[in-house]
Motif scaffolding. Structure first.
Motif, PDB file in Angstrom:
ATOM      1  N   TYR A 131      -1.930  11.994  -2.334  1.00 59.92           N
ATOM      2  CA  TYR A 131      -2.102  11.462  -1.031  1.00 59.92           C
ATOM      3  C   TYR A 131      -3.174  10.237  -0.951  1.00 59.92           C
ATOM      4  CZ  TYR A 131       1.470  14.640   0.418  1.00 59.92           C
ATOM      5  OH  TYR A 131       2.742  15.473   0.447  1.00 59.92           O
ATOM      6  N   ASN A 132      -3.738   9.860  -2.245  1.00 58.65           N
ATOM      7  CA  ASN A 132      -4.709   8.775  -2.517  1.00 58.65           C
ATOM      8  C   ASN A 132      -4.082   7.401  -2.218  1.00 58.65           C
ATOM      9  OD1 ASN A 132      -6.799  11.060  -2.836  1.00 58.65           O
ATOM     10  ND2 ASN A 132      -5.934  10.941  -4.941  1.00 58.65           N
ATOM     11  N   ASP A 133      -4.653   6.718  -1.434  1.00 58.83           N
ATOM     12  CA  ASP A 133      -4.099   5.481  -1.284  1.00 58.83           C
ATOM     13  C   ASP A 133      -4.050   4.719  -2.551  1.00 58.83           C
ATOM     14  OD1 ASP A 133      -3.955   5.639   1.455  1.00 58.83           O
ATOM     15  OD2 ASP A 133      -5.780   4.956   2.004  1.00 58.83           O
ATOM     16  N   ILE A 134      -3.007   3.997  -2.807  1.00 56.59           N
ATOM     17  CA  ILE A 134      -2.945   3.039  -3.981  1.00 56.59           C
ATOM     18  C   ILE A 134      -2.105   1.793  -3.700  1.00 56.59           C
ATOM     19  CG2 ILE A 134      -2.876   5.091  -5.658  1.00 56.59           C
ATOM     20  CD1 ILE A 134       0.113   5.023  -5.814  1.00 56.59           C
ATOM     21  N   GLU A 135      -2.373   0.846  -4.586  1.00 52.15           N
ATOM     22  CA  GLU A 135      -1.740  -0.437  -4.448  1.00 52.15           C
ATOM     23  C   GLU A 135      -0.715  -0.424  -5.464  1.00 52.15           C
ATOM     24  OE1 GLU A 135      -3.929  -4.422  -3.586  1.00 52.15           O
ATOM     25  OE2 GLU A 135      -3.693  -4.380  -5.584  1.00 52.15           O
ATOM     26  N   VAL A 136       0.401  -0.687  -5.144  1.00 51.95           N
ATOM     27  CA  VAL A 136       1.824  -0.893  -6.015  1.00 51.95           C
ATOM     28  C   VAL A 136       2.022  -2.363  -6.048  1.00 51.95           C
ATOM     29  CG1 VAL A 136       4.137  -0.275  -6.395  1.00 51.95           C
ATOM     30  CG2 VAL A 136       2.456   1.540  -5.013  1.00 51.95           C
ATOM     31  N   ASP A 137       2.654  -2.718  -7.368  1.00 47.04           N
ATOM     32  CA  ASP A 137       2.771  -4.279  -7.526  1.00 47.04           C
ATOM     33  C   ASP A 137       4.245  -4.030  -7.532  1.00 47.04           C
ATOM     34  OD1 ASP A 137       3.419  -6.504  -8.445  1.00 47.04           O
ATOM     35  OD2 ASP A 137       1.940  -6.518 -10.239  1.00 47.04           O
ATOM     36  N   VAL A 138       4.816  -5.098  -6.575  1.00 51.31           N
ATOM     37  CA  VAL A 138       6.253  -5.264  -6.207  1.00 51.31           C
ATOM     38  C   VAL A 138       6.807  -6.625  -6.544  1.00 51.31           C
ATOM     39  CG1 VAL A 138       6.404  -3.426  -4.423  1.00 51.31           C
ATOM     40  CG2 VAL A 138       6.129  -5.904  -3.988  1.00 51.31           C
ATOM     41  N   THR A 139       5.998  -7.214  -7.438  1.00 51.79           N
ATOM     42  CA  THR A 139       6.253  -8.803  -7.602  1.00 51.79           C
ATOM     43  C   THR A 139       7.597  -8.698  -8.543  1.00 51.79           C
ATOM     44  OG1 THR A 139       3.656  -9.037  -8.178  1.00 51.79           O
ATOM     45  CG2 THR A 139       5.555 -10.900  -8.732  1.00 51.79           C
ATOM     46  N   ASP A 140       7.804  -7.808  -9.341  1.00 49.01           N
ATOM     47  CA  ASP A 140       9.032  -7.902 -10.017  1.00 49.01           C
ATOM     48  C   ASP A 140      10.424  -8.207  -9.170  1.00 49.01           C
ATOM     49  OD1 ASP A 140       7.787  -7.896 -12.500  1.00 49.01           O
ATOM     50  OD2 ASP A 140       8.178  -5.657 -12.797  1.00 49.01           O
ATOM     51  N   SER A 141      10.342  -7.464  -8.240  1.00 47.69           N
ATOM     52  CA  SER A 141      11.407  -7.794  -7.115  1.00 47.69           C
ATOM     53  C   SER A 141      11.680  -8.957  -6.704  1.00 47.69           C
ATOM     54  CB  SER A 141      11.373  -6.718  -6.051  1.00 47.69           C
ATOM     55  OG  SER A 141      11.218  -5.415  -6.294  1.00 47.69           O
ATOM     56  N   PHE A 142      10.555  -9.850  -6.536  1.00 44.14           N
ATOM     57  CA  PHE A 142      10.815 -11.147  -6.478  1.00 44.14           C
ATOM     58  C   PHE A 142      10.846 -12.057  -7.535  1.00 44.14           C
ATOM     59  CE2 PHE A 142       8.319  -9.457  -2.963  1.00 44.14           C
ATOM     60  CZ  PHE A 142       8.503 -10.069  -1.952  1.00 44.14           C
ATOM     61  N   ARG A 143      10.943 -11.482  -8.659  1.00 40.01           N
ATOM     62  CA  ARG A 143      11.249 -12.355  -9.710  1.00 40.01           C
ATOM     63  C   ARG A 143      12.727 -12.460 -10.202  1.00 40.01           C
ATOM     64  NH1 ARG A 143       6.123 -10.136 -12.248  1.00 40.01           N
ATOM     65  NH2 ARG A 143       4.784 -11.806 -12.514  1.00 40.01           N
ATOM     66  N   GLU A 144      13.496 -11.444  -9.343  1.00 39.49           N
ATOM     67  CA  GLU A 144      14.804 -11.512  -9.027  1.00 39.49           C
ATOM     68  C   GLU A 144      15.412 -12.693  -8.366  1.00 39.49           C
ATOM     69  OE1 GLU A 144      16.571  -9.604 -11.279  1.00 39.49           O
ATOM     70  OE2 GLU A 144      14.566  -9.117 -12.131  1.00 39.49           O
ATOM     71  N   LEU A 145      14.772 -13.429  -7.694  1.00 41.31           N
ATOM     72  CA  LEU A 145      15.047 -14.451  -6.697  1.00 41.31           C
ATOM     73  C   LEU A 145      15.386 -15.783  -7.364  1.00 41.31           C
ATOM     74  CD1 LEU A 145      12.977 -13.351  -3.654  1.00 41.31           C
ATOM     75  CD2 LEU A 145      14.947 -12.716  -4.035  1.00 41.31           C
ATOM     76  N   GLN A 188       0.803  -1.169   0.100  1.00 39.35           N
ATOM     77  CA  GLN A 188       0.084  -0.193   0.168  1.00 39.35           C
ATOM     78  C   GLN A 188       0.926   1.188   0.070  1.00 39.35           C
ATOM     79  OE1 GLN A 188      -2.865  -1.912  -0.821  1.00 39.35           O
ATOM     80  NE2 GLN A 188      -3.595  -0.290  -0.106  1.00 39.35           N
ATOM     81  N   SER A 189       0.382   2.132  -0.937  1.00 39.50           N
ATOM     82  CA  SER A 189       1.342   3.532  -0.725  1.00 39.50           C
ATOM     83  C   SER A 189       0.384   4.481  -1.335  1.00 39.50           C
ATOM     84  CB  SER A 189       2.226   3.345  -1.947  1.00 39.50           C
ATOM     85  OG  SER A 189       3.339   4.596  -1.873  1.00 39.50           O
ATOM     86  N   TRP A 190       0.928   5.807  -1.662  1.00 38.74           N
ATOM     87  CA  TRP A 190      -0.049   6.793  -1.962  1.00 38.74           C
ATOM     88  C   TRP A 190       0.434   7.551  -3.203  1.00 38.74           C
ATOM     89  CZ3 TRP A 190       2.349   6.130   2.649  1.00 38.74           C
ATOM     90  CH2 TRP A 190       3.402   7.218   2.923  1.00 38.74           C
ATOM     91  N   ASP A 191      -0.356   8.242  -4.067  1.00 39.68           N
ATOM     92  CA  ASP A 191       0.154   8.800  -5.030  1.00 39.68           C
ATOM     93  C   ASP A 191       0.412  10.577  -4.817  1.00 39.68           C
ATOM     94  OD1 ASP A 191      -2.490  10.201  -4.765  1.00 39.68           O
ATOM     95  OD2 ASP A 191      -3.277   9.412  -6.156  1.00 39.68           O
ATOM     96  N   ASP A 192       0.735  11.382  -5.667  1.00 38.62           N
ATOM     97  CA  ASP A 192       0.985  12.698  -5.469  1.00 38.62           C
ATOM     98  C   ASP A 192      -0.192  13.570  -4.762  1.00 38.62           C
ATOM     99  OD1 ASP A 192       3.455  12.273  -6.708  1.00 38.62           O
ATOM    100  OD2 ASP A 192       2.770  13.005  -8.506  1.00 38.62           O
TER     101      ASP A 192
END
Length: 282
Positions: A233-247, A227-231
């Motif tokens: 300050y609205n809540d947004i969902e950020v996909d971080v799967t690519d970081s795990f694909r480096e494993l 969970q994060s927020w945009d410029d």
């Protein structure tokens, strides 16, 4: 008149007789008197009871995972995403300890390969070599300076926990960053080949160690977010799967386990193999 005659039949001094004092005290004064003489006893008993309650709560609420998995990376992964991964892996796992729940715990070890050489004897990180210098080019080869020097406390804590993990055979499966696999395998000879056989100890080739994340359909199909927020300050969902694909998903070399002759370790290893095999299908 003699002094003895004056004192005769005068009786005992009753001014400070506790029995008389007690009879003359009001209920309120009795409570005050009791507190005055016993307050430290009460405080000590309360402290002991609170301490015992905390210990009991910790004991009964302690989570005993069915599996532990090591995560070896240069930077920490988002806790929310790691929690999602734990839950996803639990879907493929079994209740090994028969406690009615399936729990997989992922232990993060943030370790920059070779950075231990940059730690001074007092545990503080040494200053990074100047960019362009000979020492910098040798230690930074293939890596950015910003990722090579991590917080000394985090580095040392991770190294200690990682060492305990491997010595106690806590984690059979490890998720290892692709750019760290050479270091950990050639330095510690921890992992088996993708077919679970022991690699050649004299070889530095790690191409057949473990399985890339993307080659395991179950893992490749996961979506891990934070969970994060945009410029605005609205809540947004950020996909971080690519970081795990480096494993790369690796399993310990059975011959290198500290307790390979222990039946409990053998059972844990076989169950971990089954978990890894289950990741090959969606």
């Amino acid at each position: 008149m003699s002094r003895e005659h004056l004192l005769l039949h005068t009786g005992e001094d009753t001014i400070h007789d506790p029995k008389i004092e007690k009879k003359n005290l009001s209920p309120k004064d009795k409570r005050k008197n009791f507190w005055f003489y016993h307050k430290w006893h009460i405080v000590i008993v309360l402290v002991v009871l609170v301490f015992a309650a905390l210990l009991s709560k910790d004991f009964f609420n302690r989570v005993n995972p069915d599996y532990e998995i090591g995560l070896l990376t240069k930077t920490s992964f988002p806790e929310d995403a790691v929690n999602q991964l734990q839950e996803a892996l639990a879907e493929k796992a079994v209740d090994r300890n028969n406690d009615g729940q399936v729990i997989v715990r992922v232990n993060q070890y943030v370790i920059v390969p070779g950075s231990g050489e940059e730690l001074t004897s007092d545990g503080q990180a040494a200053s990074a070599p100047a960019e362009g210098s000979a020492s910098a080019s040798s230690s930074m080869e293939g890596q950015e300076a910003s990722s090579q020097y991590v917080d000394a406390n985090m580095q040392m804590a991770s190294m200690v926990k990682f060492s305990v993990d491997t010595q106690d055979d806590q984690s059979i499966i490890f998720l290892v960053a692709e750019d760290s696999i050479d270091y950990f395998q050639n330095s510690y000879h921890l992992f088996a080949k993708s077919d679970y056989s022991s690699p050649d100890m004299e070889s530095s080739d790690t191409g057949d160690i473990g399985i890339p994340w993307e080659e395991l359909p179950y893992l490749d199909g996961l979506k891990l977010t934070v969970q994060s927020w945009d410029d605005n300050y609205n809540d947004i969902e950020v996909d971080v799967t690519d970081s795990f694909r480096e494993l790369r998903v690796c399993i310990r070399d059975f011959e290198q386990l500290s307790h390979k002759d222990d039946q409990a370790t053998i059972d844990y290893y076989n169950d971990s193999k089954e978990l890894l095999e289950s990741l090959k299908t969606k």
